[in-house]
Structure formats: C-alpha cells, structure tokens
Design an enzyme around this catalytic site. Structure first.
Site, PDB file in Angstrom:
ATOM      1  N   LYS A  87      11.079  59.625  63.126  1.00 25.54           N
ATOM      2  CA  LYS A  87      11.068  59.235  64.484  1.00 25.54           C
ATOM      3  C   LYS A  87       9.918  59.061  64.765  1.00 25.54           C
ATOM      4  O   LYS A  87       9.932  58.960  66.076  1.00 25.54           O
ATOM      5  CB  LYS A  87      11.905  59.974  64.350  1.00 25.54           C
ATOM      6  CG  LYS A  87      13.857  60.126  63.940  1.00 25.54           C
ATOM      7  CD  LYS A  87      14.404  58.325  64.045  1.00 25.54           C
ATOM      8  CE  LYS A  87      15.542  58.543  63.668  1.00 25.54           C
ATOM      9  NZ  LYS A  87      16.769  57.568  63.983  1.00 25.54           N
TER      10      LYS A  87
ATOM     11  N   LYS B  57       8.381  54.884  69.144  1.00 23.14           N
ATOM     12  CA  LYS B  57       8.623  54.421  67.681  1.00 23.14           C
ATOM     13  C   LYS B  57       7.891  52.392  67.150  1.00 23.14           C
ATOM     14  O   LYS B  57       7.605  52.775  65.845  1.00 23.14           O
ATOM     15  CB  LYS B  57      10.232  54.405  66.675  1.00 23.14           C
ATOM     16  CG  LYS B  57      10.137  55.471  66.679  1.00 23.14           C
ATOM     17  CD  LYS B  57      12.032  55.115  66.320  1.00 23.14           C
ATOM     18  CE  LYS B  57      12.758  56.264  67.217  1.00 23.14           C
ATOM     19  NZ  LYS B  57      14.581  55.761  67.448  1.00 23.14           N
TER      20      LYS B  57
ATOM     21  N   GLU C 222      17.641  48.177  64.834  1.00 19.62           N
ATOM     22  CA  GLU C 222      18.885  47.011  65.778  1.00 19.62           C
ATOM     23  C   GLU C 222      18.690  47.555  66.848  1.00 19.62           C
ATOM     24  O   GLU C 222      18.593  46.218  68.148  1.00 19.62           O
ATOM     25  CB  GLU C 222      19.696  47.298  64.691  1.00 19.62           C
ATOM     26  CG  GLU C 222      20.254  46.650  63.492  1.00 19.62           C
ATOM     27  CD  GLU C 222      21.111  46.613  63.232  1.00 19.62           C
ATOM     28  OE1 GLU C 222      22.838  48.145  63.415  1.00 19.62           O
ATOM     29  OE2 GLU C 222      22.081  46.228  62.218  1.00 19.62           O
TER      30      GLU C 222
HETATM   31  C1  LIG Z   1      19.485  48.396  60.073  1.00 13.47           C
HETATM   32  C2  LIG Z   1      19.469  49.325  60.527  1.00 13.47           C
HETATM   33  C3  LIG Z   1      19.157  49.467  62.019  1.00 13.47           C
HETATM   34  C4  LIG Z   1      18.769  50.457  62.687  1.00 13.47           C
HETATM   35  N1  LIG Z   1      18.502  50.601  63.729  1.00 13.47           N
HETATM   36  C5  LIG Z   1      17.769  51.983  64.371  1.00 13.47           C
HETATM   37  C6  LIG Z   1      17.332  52.222  65.318  1.00 13.47           C
HETATM   38  O1  LIG Z   1      17.193  50.944  66.216  1.00 13.47           O
HETATM   39  N2  LIG Z   1      16.782  53.419  65.590  1.00 13.47           N
HETATM   40  C7  LIG Z   1      16.372  54.526  64.806  1.00 13.47           C
HETATM   41  O2  LIG Z   1      16.438  55.278  65.109  1.00 13.47           O
HETATM   42  N3  LIG Z   1      16.753  54.245  64.015  1.00 13.47           N
HETATM   43  C8  LIG Z   1      17.961  52.897  63.392  1.00 13.47           C
HETATM   44  N4  LIG Z   1      18.417  53.550  62.430  1.00 13.47           N
HETATM   45  C9  LIG Z   1      18.389  54.110  60.872  1.00 13.47           C
HETATM   46  C10 LIG Z   1      19.166  54.838  60.794  1.00 13.47           C
HETATM   47  O3  LIG Z   1      20.531  55.596  61.725  1.00 13.47           O
HETATM   48  C11 LIG Z   1      19.328  55.309  59.063  1.00 13.47           C
HETATM   49  O4  LIG Z   1      18.678  54.342  58.672  1.00 13.47           O
HETATM   50  C12 LIG Z   1      20.552  56.226  58.645  1.00 13.47           C
HETATM   51  O5  LIG Z   1      20.945  57.259  59.467  1.00 13.47           O
HETATM   52  C13 LIG Z   1      20.102  56.821  57.395  1.00 13.47           C
HETATM   53  O6  LIG Z   1      18.908  58.382  57.293  1.00 13.47           O
HETATM   54  P1  LIG Z   1      17.291  57.402  56.935  1.00 13.47           P
HETATM   55  O7  LIG Z   1      17.524  55.620  56.690  1.00 13.47           O
HETATM   56  O8  LIG Z   1      16.981  58.081  57.061  1.00 13.47           O
HETATM   57  O9  LIG Z   1      18.131  58.233  54.696  1.00 13.47           O
HETATM   58  C14 LIG Z   1      18.637  51.923  61.381  1.00 13.47           C
HETATM   59  C15 LIG Z   1      18.716  51.641  60.026  1.00 13.47           C
HETATM   60  C16 LIG Z   1      19.248  50.254  59.336  1.00 13.47           C
HETATM   61  C17 LIG Z   1      19.107  50.520  57.787  1.00 13.47           C
END
Ligand SMILES: Cc1cc2nc3c(=O)[nH]c(=O)nc-3n(C[C@H](O)[C@H](O)[C@H](O)COP(=O)(O)O)c2cc1C
Length: 219
Positions: free
Chosen positions: A14, A74, A165
């Site tokens: 983040k 980010k 996303e």
């Molecule tokens: C397809 C996808 C879209 C996501 N979009 C965002 C986003 O727009 N902003 C963000 O801060 N995190 C985003 N995330 C992070 C997810 O919240 C995160 O992958 C999930 O909570 C699991 O945590 P980890 O990736 O720390 O293991 C996204 C993850 C994925 C896979």
C-alpha cells in the site's frame, strides 16, 4: 524462499519506497512474465502499458482520480506500473496473426497441424462469441490469469506489487486511445519495493485467508 515462504512474503503493497527502482535486469524478467503467460488456445488477448517515467505514471494516475483517488499514491510512488489491457474482439486478422506467429516460432510440423490449430482456436472463440456470448469476457479472463501469474512471479523476484481494479477504465481507455486500437483497460499493477512504514506489511497486519477446512474438499 520456497513457494510457501514466497506466498507469505508477498502482500498487496500500500506504500512504496520511492527511493528504490527495479533494475533493468529484473524488468526484463517482469516483461517475460507478462509475455509468457499461458492463455486459452494461446490467444494472448492482451497488451501492456508499462510506465516507468514520472510522466508515464502521471498518465496512468489519470485513472485514479475521484472515487479511485485512494490508489493514486500507489501509482505515483511505485517503481513501475503495468496497465493490463484486454482485446475487445478477436477478428479474422488477429486469428491469422496469432497463427502466423506460431508458425514462425516452429509450432507446426506440417500444414494439417497448422489448419487444426486455426480451426481449434476458432471453435473455442466461436463458443464464446455465439453460444455463451461472452467473447470479451473470455478474453478478459485470460488477462486475469496473466495477472495471477504476474503477482506470484514478481514476488519470486522479491518485488512487491499492488493489483488495482480500483481504476477508472474509461479515463484510461481515453488517455491511451485504447478503444480505437481494439483494447480496453482491465486492471493496473504497480510494482516496486515496500516502504518500511507500509501499514499493510505482514509484520504489522497479518494476512487473512479462509481456513483449509472450508476451501478444500479432499477426496
Ligand atoms: C484483481 C484484484 C484487484 C484489487 N484491487 C485493489 C485496489 O484497487 N486497491 C488496493 O489497494 N488493493 C487491491 N487489491 C488487493 C486485495 O485487496 C488483496 O489482494 C487481498 O486483500 C488479499 O491480500 P494480499 O494481497 O495482501 O495477500 C486487489 C487485488 C486483486 C487480486
């Protein structure tokens, strides 16, 4: 790191360390990850915009305005940002193009195998175009598959990532003239190195996942 260690090491960054840049050697590996991803029938319905410069990242940040402002730092503070784009359609010219690249790469020992590949890929595409009526969605699914491999792949290189996303796809399509080129933006992934102060690092905020008993059926 073994695979489980890599899975636990990675998390969604983040906050990036703005002083650290991914080396050119690692960027070559990152590009290989993007290009070498598998896709159904090898259709490869993607394009990647890779922003490295301040100006490039500012252009991608045009997709993190308004409601999506939470993702702006980010994008701006990452070393690189990859905008994943999906094809809107797979027309005859594109099908021929993929076939010819495969031919050049030595995939077809004879003309019959080449014809078989052409018709096989078209049968799949037609199932999605006509029966399921989800051709664009099917191609987007291939892009998501690429993103999945990408997230694990960059982690294996010790590179942090933020999949997003939460981007304004329409604004990005306009910024890069994507629709006119037959593409649309799907998601962005920022990559770089975690800042020490990142609140989301696993030492500060542990990961959470559904338990094994819930997600597996062992038979
Ligand atoms: C397809 C996808 C879209 C996501 N979009 C965002 C986003 O727009 N902003 C963000 O801060 N995190 C985003 N995330 C992070 C997810 O919240 C995160 O992958 C999930 O909570 C699991 O945590 P980890 O990736 O720390 O293991 C996204 C993850 C994925 C896979």
């Amino acid at each position: 790191m073994n695979l489980k260690e890599t899975l636990n090491w990675r998390y969604t960054a983040k906050e990036f360390d703005t002083t650290k840049k991914i080396s050119d050697t690692d960027i070559e590996q990152v590009k290989a990850l993007l290009r070498m991803s598998p896709s159904s029938t090898n259709i490869q319905p993607w394009h990647f915009i890779i922003a490295e410069t301040k100006e490039g990242k500012e252009r991608i940040a045009k997709g993190t305005q308004g409601f999506f402002h939470f993702n702006e730092p980010k994008v701006l503070n990452a070393s690189h940002v990859v905008l994943f784009c999906s094809r809107i359609t797979a027309d005859e010219d594109y099908m021929q193009h993929v076939l010819e690249v495969e031919d050049k790469d030595g995939r077809f020992p004879n003309e019959d195998i080449k014809k078989g590949m052409y018709s096989g890929r078209n049968i799949f595409a037609d199932i999605h175009k006509y029966d399921l009526k989800d051709l664009q969605h099917w191609m987007e699914k291939q892009v998501y598959l690429n993103i999945g491999g990408f997230l694990l792949g960059v982690a294996s290189l010790g590179i942090d990532a933020t999949p997003m996303e939460g981007i304004d796809v329409k604004a990005l399509d306009e910024e890069f003239g994507l629709r006119a080129k037959g593409f649309t933006a799907v998601a962005a992934v920022s990559i770089g190195y975690r800042a020490e102060s990142d609140f989301n690092s696993t030492d500060k905020t542990p990961k959470s996942r559904l338990p094994e008993s819930e997600v597996f059926t062992n038979i």
